[in-house]
Design a protein around this motif. Sequence first.
Motif, PDB file in Angstrom:
ATOM      1  N   ASP A 241     -10.367 -50.059 -22.917  1.00 48.75           N
ATOM      2  CA  ASP A 241     -11.394 -50.910 -22.619  1.00 48.75           C
ATOM      3  C   ASP A 241     -12.388 -50.968 -23.741  1.00 48.75           C
ATOM      4  OD1 ASP A 241     -10.326 -51.854 -20.144  1.00 48.75           O
ATOM      5  OD2 ASP A 241     -11.604 -50.366 -19.254  1.00 48.75           O
ATOM      6  N   VAL A 242     -13.099 -51.988 -24.218  1.00 50.49           N
ATOM      7  CA  VAL A 242     -14.091 -52.116 -25.011  1.00 50.49           C
ATOM      8  C   VAL A 242     -15.340 -53.040 -24.401  1.00 50.49           C
ATOM      9  CG1 VAL A 242     -12.694 -51.516 -27.250  1.00 50.49           C
ATOM     10  CG2 VAL A 242     -13.115 -54.097 -26.591  1.00 50.49           C
ATOM     11  N   ALA A 243     -16.285 -52.828 -24.861  1.00 48.14           N
ATOM     12  CA  ALA A 243     -17.347 -54.030 -24.434  1.00 48.14           C
ATOM     13  C   ALA A 243     -17.392 -55.145 -25.177  1.00 48.14           C
ATOM     14  CB  ALA A 243     -18.864 -53.134 -24.743  1.00 48.14           C
ATOM     15  N   ASP A 244     -16.934 -55.378 -26.326  1.00 49.51           N
ATOM     16  CA  ASP A 244     -16.893 -56.510 -26.960  1.00 49.51           C
ATOM     17  C   ASP A 244     -15.555 -56.653 -27.717  1.00 49.51           C
ATOM     18  OD1 ASP A 244     -17.238 -58.507 -28.904  1.00 49.51           O
ATOM     19  OD2 ASP A 244     -19.123 -58.497 -28.798  1.00 49.51           O
TER      20      ASP A 244
ATOM     21  N   ASP B  91      -8.239 -64.958 -24.981  1.00 54.34           N
ATOM     22  CA  ASP B  91      -8.687 -64.706 -23.420  1.00 54.34           C
ATOM     23  C   ASP B  91      -7.597 -65.045 -22.550  1.00 54.34           C
ATOM     24  OD1 ASP B  91     -11.352 -64.615 -23.968  1.00 54.34           O
ATOM     25  OD2 ASP B  91     -11.458 -66.834 -24.386  1.00 54.34           O
ATOM     26  N   PHE B  92      -7.182 -64.009 -21.555  1.00 50.72           N
ATOM     27  CA  PHE B  92      -6.541 -64.103 -20.482  1.00 50.72           C
ATOM     28  C   PHE B  92      -6.915 -64.248 -19.078  1.00 50.72           C
ATOM     29  CE2 PHE B  92      -4.312 -61.895 -24.103  1.00 50.72           C
ATOM     30  CZ  PHE B  92      -3.180 -62.413 -24.153  1.00 50.72           C
ATOM     31  N   PRO B  93      -7.164 -65.561 -18.537  1.00 49.78           N
ATOM     32  CA  PRO B  93      -8.148 -65.744 -17.323  1.00 49.78           C
ATOM     33  C   PRO B  93      -7.706 -64.705 -16.288  1.00 49.78           C
ATOM     34  CG  PRO B  93      -6.931 -67.816 -18.460  1.00 49.78           C
ATOM     35  CD  PRO B  93      -6.332 -66.527 -19.056  1.00 49.78           C
ATOM     36  N   GLY B  94      -8.803 -64.211 -15.939  1.00 52.01           N
ATOM     37  CA  GLY B  94      -8.817 -63.287 -14.873  1.00 52.01           C
ATOM     38  C   GLY B  94      -8.439 -61.767 -15.350  1.00 52.01           C
ATOM     39  N   ILE B  95      -8.206 -61.633 -16.517  1.00 48.99           N
ATOM     40  CA  ILE B  95      -7.971 -60.376 -17.011  1.00 48.99           C
ATOM     41  C   ILE B  95      -8.935 -59.918 -18.128  1.00 48.99           C
ATOM     42  CG2 ILE B  95      -6.370 -58.948 -18.406  1.00 48.99           C
ATOM     43  CD1 ILE B  95      -4.160 -60.656 -17.045  1.00 48.99           C
ATOM     44  N   GLY B  96      -9.196 -60.653 -18.995  1.00 47.10           N
ATOM     45  CA  GLY B  96     -10.305 -60.395 -19.931  1.00 47.10           C
ATOM     46  C   GLY B  96      -9.676 -60.827 -21.380  1.00 47.10           C
ATOM     47  N   ARG B  97     -10.603 -60.702 -22.583  1.00 50.41           N
ATOM     48  CA  ARG B  97     -10.468 -60.895 -23.784  1.00 50.41           C
ATOM     49  C   ARG B  97      -9.741 -59.677 -24.527  1.00 50.41           C
ATOM     50  NH1 ARG B  97     -11.272 -64.932 -27.021  1.00 50.41           N
ATOM     51  NH2 ARG B  97     -12.016 -64.815 -29.206  1.00 50.41           N
ATOM     52  N   CYS B  98      -8.357 -59.935 -25.147  1.00 55.03           N
ATOM     53  CA  CYS B  98      -7.668 -58.727 -25.627  1.00 55.03           C
ATOM     54  C   CYS B  98      -7.164 -59.065 -27.112  1.00 55.03           C
ATOM     55  CB  CYS B  98      -6.374 -58.684 -24.712  1.00 55.03           C
ATOM     56  SG  CYS B  98      -5.196 -57.391 -25.011  1.00 55.03           S
ATOM     57  N   ALA B  99      -7.240 -58.214 -27.752  1.00 54.81           N
ATOM     58  CA  ALA B  99      -6.577 -58.196 -29.323  1.00 54.81           C
ATOM     59  C   ALA B  99      -5.585 -56.742 -29.618  1.00 54.81           C
ATOM     60  CB  ALA B  99      -7.613 -58.308 -30.205  1.00 54.81           C
TER      61      ALA B  99
ATOM     62  N   ASN C 182       0.797 -47.573 -36.218  1.00 52.86           N
ATOM     63  CA  ASN C 182       0.619 -47.705 -34.692  1.00 52.86           C
ATOM     64  C   ASN C 182       0.071 -49.114 -34.583  1.00 52.86           C
ATOM     65  OD1 ASN C 182       1.761 -44.988 -34.017  1.00 52.86           O
ATOM     66  ND2 ASN C 182      -0.133 -44.599 -35.311  1.00 52.86           N
ATOM     67  N   ILE C 183       0.154 -49.427 -33.499  1.00 53.69           N
ATOM     68  CA  ILE C 183      -0.522 -50.629 -32.715  1.00 53.69           C
ATOM     69  C   ILE C 183      -1.077 -50.286 -31.497  1.00 53.69           C
ATOM     70  CG2 ILE C 183      -0.228 -52.984 -31.826  1.00 53.69           C
ATOM     71  CD1 ILE C 183       2.214 -53.553 -33.140  1.00 53.69           C
ATOM     72  N   VAL C 184      -2.717 -50.701 -31.706  1.00 47.87           N
ATOM     73  CA  VAL C 184      -3.589 -50.381 -30.806  1.00 47.87           C
ATOM     74  C   VAL C 184      -4.217 -51.542 -30.107  1.00 47.87           C
ATOM     75  CG1 VAL C 184      -5.561 -49.781 -32.389  1.00 47.87           C
ATOM     76  CG2 VAL C 184      -5.290 -48.770 -29.943  1.00 47.87           C
ATOM     77  N   GLY C 185      -4.289 -51.496 -29.014  1.00 46.70           N
ATOM     78  CA  GLY C 185      -4.974 -52.894 -28.247  1.00 46.70           C
ATOM     79  C   GLY C 185      -6.346 -52.526 -27.895  1.00 46.70           C
ATOM     80  N   MET C 186      -7.145 -53.491 -27.493  1.00 48.90           N
ATOM     81  CA  MET C 186      -8.477 -53.622 -26.944  1.00 48.90           C
ATOM     82  C   MET C 186      -8.632 -54.585 -26.093  1.00 48.90           C
ATOM     83  SD  MET C 186     -10.189 -54.289 -30.562  1.00 48.90           S
ATOM     84  CE  MET C 186      -8.509 -53.302 -31.395  1.00 48.90           C
ATOM     85  N   ILE C 187      -9.177 -54.339 -25.028  1.00 44.16           N
ATOM     86  CA  ILE C 187      -9.491 -55.402 -23.999  1.00 44.16           C
ATOM     87  C   ILE C 187     -10.929 -55.326 -23.306  1.00 44.16           C
ATOM     88  CG2 ILE C 187      -8.715 -54.058 -21.988  1.00 44.16           C
ATOM     89  CD1 ILE C 187      -7.556 -56.771 -21.022  1.00 44.16           C
ATOM     90  N   ALA C 188     -11.845 -56.308 -23.428  1.00 43.95           N
ATOM     91  CA  ALA C 188     -13.036 -56.511 -22.858  1.00 43.95           C
ATOM     92  C   ALA C 188     -12.684 -57.153 -21.430  1.00 43.95           C
ATOM     93  CB  ALA C 188     -13.984 -57.472 -23.451  1.00 43.95           C
ATOM     94  N   PRO C 189     -12.756 -56.351 -20.372  1.00 46.54           N
ATOM     95  CA  PRO C 189     -12.232 -57.034 -19.115  1.00 46.54           C
ATOM     96  C   PRO C 189     -13.092 -58.192 -18.672  1.00 46.54           C
ATOM     97  CG  PRO C 189     -12.297 -54.468 -19.119  1.00 46.54           C
ATOM     98  CD  PRO C 189     -13.110 -55.019 -20.121  1.00 46.54           C
ATOM     99  N   SER C 190     -12.345 -58.957 -17.887  1.00 48.50           N
ATOM    100  CA  SER C 190     -13.173 -60.189 -17.226  1.00 48.50           C
ATOM    101  C   SER C 190     -14.088 -59.916 -16.441  1.00 48.50           C
ATOM    102  CB  SER C 190     -12.078 -61.171 -16.894  1.00 48.50           C
ATOM    103  OG  SER C 190     -12.567 -62.209 -16.309  1.00 48.50           O
ATOM    104  N   LYS C 191     -15.230 -60.569 -16.454  1.00 49.69           N
ATOM    105  CA  LYS C 191     -16.338 -60.327 -15.521  1.00 49.69           C
ATOM    106  C   LYS C 191     -16.033 -61.091 -14.168  1.00 49.69           C
ATOM    107  CE  LYS C 191     -19.768 -59.237 -19.236  1.00 49.69           C
ATOM    108  NZ  LYS C 191     -18.844 -58.272 -19.826  1.00 49.69           N
ATOM    109  N   GLU C 192     -15.206 -61.983 -14.280  1.00 44.72           N
ATOM    110  CA  GLU C 192     -14.711 -62.860 -13.112  1.00 44.72           C
ATOM    111  C   GLU C 192     -13.769 -61.999 -12.124  1.00 44.72           C
ATOM    112  OE1 GLU C 192     -11.248 -65.885 -14.520  1.00 44.72           O
ATOM    113  OE2 GLU C 192     -13.120 -66.060 -15.822  1.00 44.72           O
ATOM    114  N   GLY C 193     -13.865 -62.112 -11.063  1.00 44.18           N
ATOM    115  CA  GLY C 193     -13.144 -61.488 -10.077  1.00 44.18           C
ATOM    116  C   GLY C 193     -11.734 -61.711 -10.140  1.00 44.18           C
ATOM    117  N   ASN C 194     -10.853 -60.755  -9.762  1.00 40.47           N
ATOM    118  CA  ASN C 194      -9.494 -61.191  -9.890  1.00 40.47           C
ATOM    119  C   ASN C 194      -8.900 -61.731  -8.690  1.00 40.47           C
ATOM    120  OD1 ASN C 194      -9.616 -59.854 -12.300  1.00 40.47           O
ATOM    121  ND2 ASN C 194      -8.532 -57.947 -11.696  1.00 40.47           N
TER     122      ASN C 194
END
Length: 129
Positions: free
Chosen positions: A77-80, A101-109, A117-129
């Motif tokens: 998880d990341v803020a931005d 963007d992944f609707p209902g999940i958040g913004r991911c890269a 290594n590959i590392v991912g980051m996601i700013a979780p969606s503010k909308e409800g799941n």
Amino acid sequence: MAHFEIHAADVEAAKAFYTGLFDWTFSAMPGGEDIQYQLVAGDGIGTDHGLTIGMMKRMGATPEASSPVRGGTMTFDVADCDKSYAWALDNGGAEALPPQDFPGIGRCAYVEDGQGNIVGMIAPSKEGN
């Protein structure tokens, strides 16, 4: 997940990358000097939390950049997402998957960390799941 390890050809470069990306701190593990074993501490990470992370000198050759995924993908998880992604690219990382963007999940890269290594980051969606 209780513990995972990051393998790096250049442990000092990898420490700098993850310190900047996730604000982690590292401490040498007693008895792990030969493989430069480092214990990671950070937000929700460490022996007082449910997740521990170690970093160590890679035992073999580093996988080639841009090759297929070469192990488990760690996502945090990341803020931005866009800001963290840009920081990674400016500090030794390489594009693996640009922010989207992944609707209902958040913004991911995903980025390559310069150590194979590959590392991912996601700013979780503010909308409800």
